[in-house]
Design a protein around this motif. Structure first.
Motif, short mmCIF file in Angstrom:
data_model
loop_
_atom_site.label_atom_id
_atom_site.label_comp_id
_atom_site.label_asym_id
_atom_site.label_seq_id
_atom_site.Cartn_x
_atom_site.Cartn_y
_atom_site.Cartn_z
N THR A 159 -19.19 15.99 -14.11
CA THR A 159 -18.73 17.37 -14.28
C THR A 159 -19.02 18.16 -13.02
O THR A 159 -19.81 17.72 -12.17
CB THR A 159 -19.42 18.02 -15.47
OG1 THR A 159 -20.82 18.19 -15.15
CG2 THR A 159 -19.27 17.20 -16.74
N PRO A 160 -18.45 19.34 -12.85
CA PRO A 160 -18.75 20.14 -11.65
C PRO A 160 -20.24 20.42 -11.47
O PRO A 160 -20.75 20.32 -10.35
CB PRO A 160 -17.95 21.43 -11.88
CG PRO A 160 -16.79 20.99 -12.72
CD PRO A 160 -17.34 19.93 -13.64
N SER A 203 -21.92 17.19 -10.47
CA SER A 203 -21.54 16.85 -9.10
C SER A 203 -22.31 17.69 -8.09
O SER A 203 -22.74 17.19 -7.05
CB SER A 203 -20.04 17.04 -8.89
OG SER A 203 -19.30 16.11 -9.65
#
Length: 418
Positions: free
Chosen positions: A358-359, A362
């Motif tokens: 996921t952002p 990450s």
């Protein structure tokens, strides 16, 4: 008074060393194995020049005398004339010519090795013709294996005849061969099997170090260890609270749990408190990859909790590539920063693209890779305060996992029981 440096004139030992290098490279045996016509070997000699004769005539005469003593049944010398008005004309050896292969074998003291190689090549042509090409291409490697060559060939032929996905490596039945022998000679066996087996029998995407996988033999089964977090073991696990089963067998028997927690650390796995309708799976290290073979996990709420380090995120990325719905737990920036005194150092961080994160995951992974918090920072899951674990599981009891930053999960607490 400094001593005059020795002239760099070619000695008989220099000549022998040049030929030994060519021998060690397999040049002569390779030509012999290919049936190439013998070509006399010629090597130029570095002899004294006119100026060097004038400057050090005594040393030049000594050098010349040593060459005159060389056995002329081994080499033929070709001479040239040098000299001038200061020292007169002199003849010196300029080139060595070896007329016959027997001369070369005697000079290199290699006649026994040549005979051994010829015997080995002949036996290979008769027993396994496809391997004769390997012997021809790699004569020195073949000679190095001469004492065990028959066992190697017999092992290759056994795997060709009987190997396959229903045979373990332990079942190779060749006199003088066991699994230790195969492991010790895995490299050369791999080269031979690549020659002997048809292309469809070689999984070339696997390196020779993964011998079983490369040659499509039967590998060790992947095992999954799991325990019920419910007070009453669910159907598929009952009457047992904990089992270790083969992944393939687990795939065939779905367990009636609504949530599945995958955790890395064994003692954490054992200490997880009761969660209604939940199941815990020990996915220590990259053992979580065994779950790829359990398709019914796609129908369960799946939560992964691993170490906060690059390998932990790599495992999450691989798991999510198979089960896109998997969520992470306690693998967030707030949890990491709340446990600074418990940070360790990751021995060998990975740095690769992880598209399934996921952002937020990450961003944290990028910070770990770039040493934003310090060199190779890691937070092992067993170092997280257990009260935080209990809080996270209470949230799971009442609904989907709250995003990191939730007051209950990530706020300060007194460290007491949940």
């Amino acid at each position: 008074m400094s001593r005059r440096p020795q002239p760099a004139w070619t000695s008989f030992d220099d000549l022998r060393e040049k030929l030994r290098r060519r021998w060690a490279a397999g040049e002569f045996l390779r030509a012999l194995a290919r049936g190439e016509p013998w070509q006399p070997v010629e090597l130029p000699l570095r002899a004294p020049t006119s100026a060097e004769l004038a400057a050090d005539f005594g040393a030049a005469q000594d050098w010349l005398g040593r060459w005159r003593q060389v056995d002329d049944t081994l080499v033929r010398l070709e001479w040239k004339t040098v000299g001038g008005r200061l020292v007169g004309t002199n003849t010196v050896p300029a080139k060595v010519r070896i007329e016959r292969p027997e001369q070369l074998w005697r000079l290199l003291r290699a006649a026994g090795e040549v005979e051994r190689f010829a015997t080995l090549l002949d036996r290979t042509h008769r027993a396994a013709p496809a391997l004769a090409g390997w012997v021809t291409d790699h004569p020195m490697k073949a000679l190095a294996q001469a004492d065990r060559w028959d066992r190697l060939v017999d092992t290759v032929r056994w795997i060709e005849r009987y190997g396959g996905p229903d045979r373990y490596l332990r079942q190779v039945d060749v006199p003088g061969v066991d699994t230790k022998f195969i492991e010790q000679h895995r490299g050369v066996l791999a080269e031979l099997l690549d020659r002997q087996l048809p292309p469809e029998r070689v999984a070339a995407e696997h390196p020779p170090s993964r011998f079983v996988q490369r040659y499509r033999l039967r590998g060790k089964p992947a095992y999954v260890r799991l325990r019920s977090l419910d007070a009453t073991p669910p159907a598929g696990l009952a009457p047992y609270r904990e089992l270790t089963v083969r992944a393939g067998e687990l795939a065939a028997v779905p367990i009636a749990a609504t949530r599945v927690f995958v955790v890395e650390n064994e003692i954490t796995y054992l200490a997880l408190p009761q969660v209604d309708g939940a199941l815990a799976i020990l996915g220590g290290g990259y053992a979580a990859s065994a779950l790829h073979a359990v398709p019914w996990l796609a129908d369960r709420e799946l939560i992964y909790w691993g170490d906060i380090d690059t390998h932990g995120f790599a495992i999450l990325d691989r798991l999510r590539a198979v089960f896109p719905h998997v969520r992470s737990m306690l693998m967030d920036r707030v949890t990491l920063l709340a446990h600074r005194p418990h940070w360790g150092r990751e021995a060998s961080p990975v740095n690769t693209v992880m598209p399934a994160l996921t952002p937020d995951e990450s961003a944290l992974y990028a910070d770990l890779v770039t040493d934003t918090f310090g060199p190779a920072v890691r937070l092992e899951q067993e170092r997280i305060r257990f009260s935080r674990v209990e809080q996270a599981l209470r949230v799971e009891q009442v609904g989907p996992f709250v995003v990191p930053g939730d007051v209950l999960l990530n706020g300060d607490d007194d460290g007491g029981p949940g």
